[in-house]
Design an enzyme around this catalytic site. Sequence first.
Site, short mmCIF file in Angstrom:
data_model
loop_
_atom_site.label_atom_id
_atom_site.label_comp_id
_atom_site.label_asym_id
_atom_site.label_seq_id
_atom_site.Cartn_x
_atom_site.Cartn_y
_atom_site.Cartn_z
N HIS A 247 0.82 -1.21 0.00
CA HIS A 247 0.00 0.00 0.00
C HIS A 247 0.86 1.27 0.00
O HIS A 247 0.52 2.27 0.64
CB HIS A 247 -0.94 0.02 1.21
CG HIS A 247 -1.99 -1.06 1.18
ND1 HIS A 247 -3.18 -0.92 0.50
CD2 HIS A 247 -2.01 -2.30 1.72
CE1 HIS A 247 -3.89 -2.02 0.63
NE2 HIS A 247 -3.20 -2.88 1.37
N ASP B 105 -2.68 -9.80 9.19
CA ASP B 105 -1.77 -10.50 8.27
C ASP B 105 -0.41 -10.71 8.93
O ASP B 105 0.24 -11.75 8.71
CB ASP B 105 -1.58 -9.68 6.99
CG ASP B 105 -2.89 -9.20 6.38
OD1 ASP B 105 -3.70 -8.61 7.12
OD2 ASP B 105 -3.10 -9.39 5.18
N ASP C 273 -0.65 -5.21 5.91
CA ASP C 273 -1.63 -6.11 5.28
C ASP C 273 -1.43 -6.18 3.77
O ASP C 273 -0.82 -5.31 3.16
CB ASP C 273 -3.05 -5.62 5.58
CG ASP C 273 -3.32 -4.24 4.99
OD1 ASP C 273 -2.43 -3.38 5.07
OD2 ASP C 273 -4.42 -4.03 4.44
N GLU C 274 -1.96 -7.23 3.19
CA GLU C 274 -2.09 -7.40 1.74
C GLU C 274 -0.80 -7.13 0.98
O GLU C 274 -0.79 -6.40 -0.02
CB GLU C 274 -3.21 -6.50 1.21
CG GLU C 274 -4.58 -6.82 1.79
CD GLU C 274 -5.68 -5.94 1.25
OE1 GLU C 274 -6.74 -6.47 0.91
OE2 GLU C 274 -5.49 -4.70 1.17
N VAL C 275 0.29 -7.72 1.42
CA VAL C 275 1.58 -7.55 0.73
C VAL C 275 1.66 -8.55 -0.41
O VAL C 275 1.64 -9.76 -0.18
CB VAL C 275 2.76 -7.72 1.69
CG1 VAL C 275 4.08 -7.52 0.95
CG2 VAL C 275 2.64 -6.75 2.86
#
Length: 453
Positions: A274, A387, A334-336
């Site tokens: 992000h 995460d 998160d969301e890597v």
Amino acid sequence: MFLFCFRRPKGSILSKLHIWFLFFVAVKAVSVNGVWPMPQKISSFVERYSVTPQTFTFQYTPGSVAQPGCSVLDAAFKRYFKLIFPDLLRQPGESYYVRPLASPFTVQVGVSEGNCDGYPSESSKESYRLSVSSGLAAVSAETVWGALRGLESLSQLVYQDDFGVYHINKTEIEDFPRFPFRGLLLDTSRHYLPLNAILETLDAMSYTKLNVFHWHIVDDPSFPYQSKFFPDLSNKGAFHPMTHVYTQGDVRRVIEHARLRGIRVVPEFDSPGHTQSWGRGQPDLLTPCYRGDVPSGTFGPVNPILSSSYQFMAKLFKEVTSVFPDSYLHLGGDEVNFNCWKSNPDVRAFMKTMGFGSDFSKLEAFYVEHMVNISTALNRTSIVWQDVFDYHEKHRPNYVVEVWKMECYLCKLRRVTKAGLRAILSAPWYLDLPGPTHQWARYYNVRPLSFMG
């Protein structure tokens, strides 16, 4: 009761007879329980008292540690007077009902400890007692933060009848929050919000006694936070470098507005993913992606193998913590997407040197460990998205896990707390979830503590 007087006109056969008609209009006596959220204990009675702005006053009790000059409560008295009597905000020429010869009504506020100059924190005491009787409402609390909650409840007890007369019922309340962290998140990267919209949101939070503003201030689409150390982050990363940024003066205004309402401001600077907007203003921060043996010209998450990445983060967060006084700092995590890391030959070589094999979650854990150390060195408690918990084999006791994924979120809460970590639950309260958002019952039916552990 209303009294109507009629006199027969002179000359009639009843000219000397005065006829009085008494009309009694029955008003249903009701108790008022409209305090939000529902207090721990509330007793409301049908006995009620009329109040008017002309005779309504706020006072500090003689033994209160807070006295005139207390910034938090002085401002609250002015604010709640306007909220209790909205008719005073009408346009010139409009009228409102004034009850003649109204009895005085005094709100007495007493605070037993603390001061008025600090900021609310995770350990702030927000309990209060409120007693409403004839001519008097007494609010007692340990701290000014509890007194604010009591004043909010008081404001919700005042109502107008059909004739515009203000009333308040005899009431007894004992209240304290069930959870110390009651937050609302705003994403100002994907959707830039004008400063006034944020301030109005803080007002709305105070009406529902929410106490943490989670400011997701930057993300992939834009970097509106204006850094003094790294001005190009917003100059090149914001939607517009002049109109769509938050200066440090703006940030301080938000923090002060929140403080006066007993609300903490917790900033989130999410990384290593992000961060596309970061890379526009900070060269060599993001990982170059490869197509085969050559760079593709695109970039992925923050480059975790360069010491310069951590030097940059340490300097940025030193500035951030000098602007945001709260003891919490949200690090994201998160969301890597690992694809870019996998494509980069230097990253793969680093993985081999570190003994990570092909498990890129270990590389993310390596990065987050450095970030938590930076946050700890700045005397901040880190918050991370779940995460990070999922990918870490060893869990640091000094970070808080925010559970945001819907899949069996109570199972995740059980595992997090079983590991000895504190948790924040946000999964069931996303307002952009699929389905009609007007079905509010699903949000109220959540039972966040209904897990074994």
